[in-house]
Structures are given as C-alpha cells and as structure tokens.
Design a protein around this motif. Structure first.
Motif, PDB file in Angstrom:
ATOM      1  N   PRO A 188       0.820  -1.213   0.000  1.00 17.55           N
ATOM      2  CA  PRO A 188       0.000   0.000   0.000  1.00 17.55           C
ATOM      3  C   PRO A 188       0.857   1.268   0.000  1.00 17.55           C
ATOM      4  O   PRO A 188       1.887   1.331   0.671  1.00 17.55           O
ATOM      5  CB  PRO A 188      -0.798  -0.088   1.303  1.00 17.55           C
ATOM      6  CG  PRO A 188      -0.675  -1.497   1.763  1.00 17.55           C
ATOM      7  CD  PRO A 188       0.597  -2.031   1.190  1.00 17.55           C
ATOM      8  N   VAL A 189       0.415   2.261  -0.771  1.00 16.01           N
ATOM      9  CA  VAL A 189       1.053   3.587  -0.787  1.00 16.01           C
ATOM     10  C   VAL A 189      -0.042   4.637  -0.711  1.00 16.01           C
ATOM     11  O   VAL A 189      -1.109   4.468  -1.277  1.00 16.01           O
ATOM     12  CB  VAL A 189       1.921   3.818  -2.052  1.00 16.01           C
ATOM     13  CG1 VAL A 189       3.125   2.912  -2.055  1.00 16.01           C
ATOM     14  CG2 VAL A 189       1.126   3.642  -3.318  1.00 16.01           C
ATOM     15  N   GLY A 190       0.230   5.705  -0.006  1.00 15.52           N
ATOM     16  CA  GLY A 190      -0.732   6.805   0.078  1.00 15.52           C
ATOM     17  C   GLY A 190      -1.943   6.478   0.928  1.00 15.52           C
ATOM     18  O   GLY A 190      -2.007   5.464   1.615  1.00 15.52           O
ATOM     19  N   ALA A 191      -2.909   7.366   0.839  1.00 16.58           N
ATOM     20  CA  ALA A 191      -4.144   7.236   1.617  1.00 16.58           C
ATOM     21  C   ALA A 191      -5.128   6.328   0.885  1.00 16.58           C
ATOM     22  O   ALA A 191      -5.002   6.090  -0.312  1.00 16.58           O
ATOM     23  CB  ALA A 191      -4.766   8.606   1.839  1.00 16.58           C
ATOM     24  N   THR A 192      -6.109   5.835   1.616  1.00 18.09           N
ATOM     25  CA  THR A 192      -7.156   5.036   0.980  1.00 18.09           C
ATOM     26  C   THR A 192      -7.988   5.936   0.090  1.00 18.09           C
ATOM     27  O   THR A 192      -8.151   7.128   0.351  1.00 18.09           O
ATOM     28  CB  THR A 192      -8.057   4.366   2.032  1.00 18.09           C
ATOM     29  OG1 THR A 192      -8.621   5.372   2.857  1.00 18.09           O
ATOM     30  CG2 THR A 192      -7.280   3.379   2.873  1.00 18.09           C
ATOM     31  N   ALA A 193      -8.521   5.359  -0.959  1.00 25.92           N
ATOM     32  CA  ALA A 193      -9.335   6.117  -1.902  1.00 25.92           C
ATOM     33  C   ALA A 193     -10.780   6.135  -1.426  1.00 25.92           C
ATOM     34  O   ALA A 193     -11.231   5.239  -0.714  1.00 25.92           O
ATOM     35  CB  ALA A 193      -9.248   5.486  -3.290  1.00 25.92           C
ATOM     36  N   GLU A 194     -11.489   7.174  -1.825  1.00 32.58           N
ATOM     37  CA  GLU A 194     -12.928   7.222  -1.559  1.00 32.58           C
ATOM     38  C   GLU A 194     -13.610   6.176  -2.432  1.00 32.58           C
ATOM     39  O   GLU A 194     -13.302   6.048  -3.617  1.00 32.58           O
ATOM     40  CB  GLU A 194     -13.479   8.607  -1.893  1.00 32.58           C
ATOM     41  CG  GLU A 194     -13.006   9.699  -0.967  1.00 32.58           C
ATOM     42  CD  GLU A 194     -13.549   9.545   0.441  1.00 32.58           C
ATOM     43  OE1 GLU A 194     -14.729   9.158   0.592  1.00 32.58           O
ATOM     44  OE2 GLU A 194     -12.796   9.798   1.385  1.00 32.58           O
ATOM     45  N   LEU A 195     -14.521   5.421  -1.848  1.00 29.36           N
ATOM     46  CA  LEU A 195     -15.243   4.436  -2.639  1.00 29.36           C
ATOM     47  C   LEU A 195     -16.259   5.140  -3.523  1.00 29.36           C
ATOM     48  O   LEU A 195     -17.000   5.999  -3.063  1.00 29.36           O
ATOM     49  CB  LEU A 195     -15.935   3.425  -1.729  1.00 29.36           C
ATOM     50  CG  LEU A 195     -15.014   2.474  -0.982  1.00 29.36           C
ATOM     51  CD1 LEU A 195     -15.825   1.587  -0.049  1.00 29.36           C
ATOM     52  CD2 LEU A 195     -14.203   1.638  -1.932  1.00 29.36           C
ATOM     53  N   PRO A 196     -16.311   4.780  -4.803  1.00 31.07           N
ATOM     54  CA  PRO A 196     -17.266   5.428  -5.704  1.00 31.07           C
ATOM     55  C   PRO A 196     -18.687   4.944  -5.452  1.00 31.07           C
ATOM     56  O   PRO A 196     -18.892   3.855  -4.902  1.00 31.07           O
ATOM     57  CB  PRO A 196     -16.774   5.014  -7.089  1.00 31.07           C
ATOM     58  CG  PRO A 196     -16.036   3.741  -6.854  1.00 31.07           C
ATOM     59  CD  PRO A 196     -15.458   3.830  -5.476  1.00 31.07           C
TER      60      PRO A 196
END
Length: 170
Positions: A127-135
């Motif tokens: 994992p890299v960065g923040a979690t994405a917003e779920l669409p």
C-alpha cells in the motif's frame, strides 16, 4: 483529512480478512486470492494451474479493492506498488511459506514451492498513500472473454431419468 495510521490499519485488517482482492494494473480488474504478510498483499500466479496476473508488472502500480468476506460489498480501495520477488530470496521464501498454507487443491502438494520458483511469479502489493474514496454505484463490468461456459443443452435422456427417479420415491 484522514489519519494515515487509521488508513493503514483499515487496509491491513480488511485485506487480511478478505478471501479475495480485486486488483487492477494496466488491464482489467481481476479477483485474486492472496495472503497478507509483512505489510503487503502477496499473490502468486502466471504459471500452469495458477491464477493469471495480466497487467501486473514489477515496478508498476495497481489499484486494490477489498471486499467484505461475508456480504461481498466493497470495504476499502487502496493504491499499491508492485514488486516481483526473486525466487529463492529470503522475502520470496517467507511469502511462499504463507501462500502455500492458503493454496487450495494443489496437485503437487509439497513440491508446490519448487514449481512456483520455476514457473510462476510471486508479487508483493504494498500500500502507498491514503485510501481512496469508494465510488457510488456498482462498478459492474462485462465478464472477461473466456472459453468457459455454464449453459449447455441438457442431455436428451435427462428428463426420462428424472421422471423415473420421481416414480421410485412414491
């Protein structure tokens, strides 16, 4: 703004508990079985009898979507860097030891790690960065082309066999 430690904990726990992850590299997303080990998801494939890993290349990136094991709904989506582990390296040995325990129905049993070293790739998805917003929405896609089929004409004798079985019971 979310807390990076909470994001990391969510990714780790959700991925550990999920039986499958959906991984999309440069091609379409695919459901892959995996194991969570030392801060990353590990997958094995691209060999005979193993899951295909198209679009996943060493040094590339992927989007990983984790689903709920019980309901199948999306829990979290995260970006990953892809690293192909060199066969025989300490990292490869540790990952394969974990993967071997989760591999179901392998024909070669104890010889599986040797076959993976010769014929397969073991990838680390970190994992890299923040979690994405779920669409919103289903994100349903058309099935990938395959020679597999689920619908065929029923054999001509099947209705007679079923009727005969029903008469014997009564």
């Amino acid at each position: 703004m979310t807390d990076p430690l909470l994001d990391q904990a969510l990714v780790e726990e959700a991925t550990k508990k999920s039986g499958l992850i959906w991984v999309q590299g440069s091609g379409p997303a695919r459901a892959l079985w995996h194991v969570w080990h030392e801060g990353a998801a590990h997958v094995v494939g691209d060999g005979p009898g193993e899951q295909p890993l198209p679009g996943l290349a060493d040094g590339g990136t992927a989007t990983v979507t984790v689903r709920s094991k019980d309901k199948g709904g999306r829990l979290v989506e995260w970006a990953a860097t892809i690293t192909e582990l060199a066969a025989g390296s300490p990292e490869w040995e540790a990952a394969v030891a974990e993967l071997k325990g989760k591999r179901l129905n392998a024909a070669d049993g104890e010889a599986m790690p040797e076959r993976w070293a010769r014929e397969c790739r073991v990838l680390r998805l970190e994992p890299v960065g923040a979690t994405a917003e779920l669409p919103d929405g289903s994100l349903a896609a058309a099935p990938l082309p395959s020679s597999a089929t689920t619908r065929r004409p029923i054999p001509a004798a099947l209705p007679r066999l079923l009727l005969r079985r029903g008469r014997r019971r009564h």
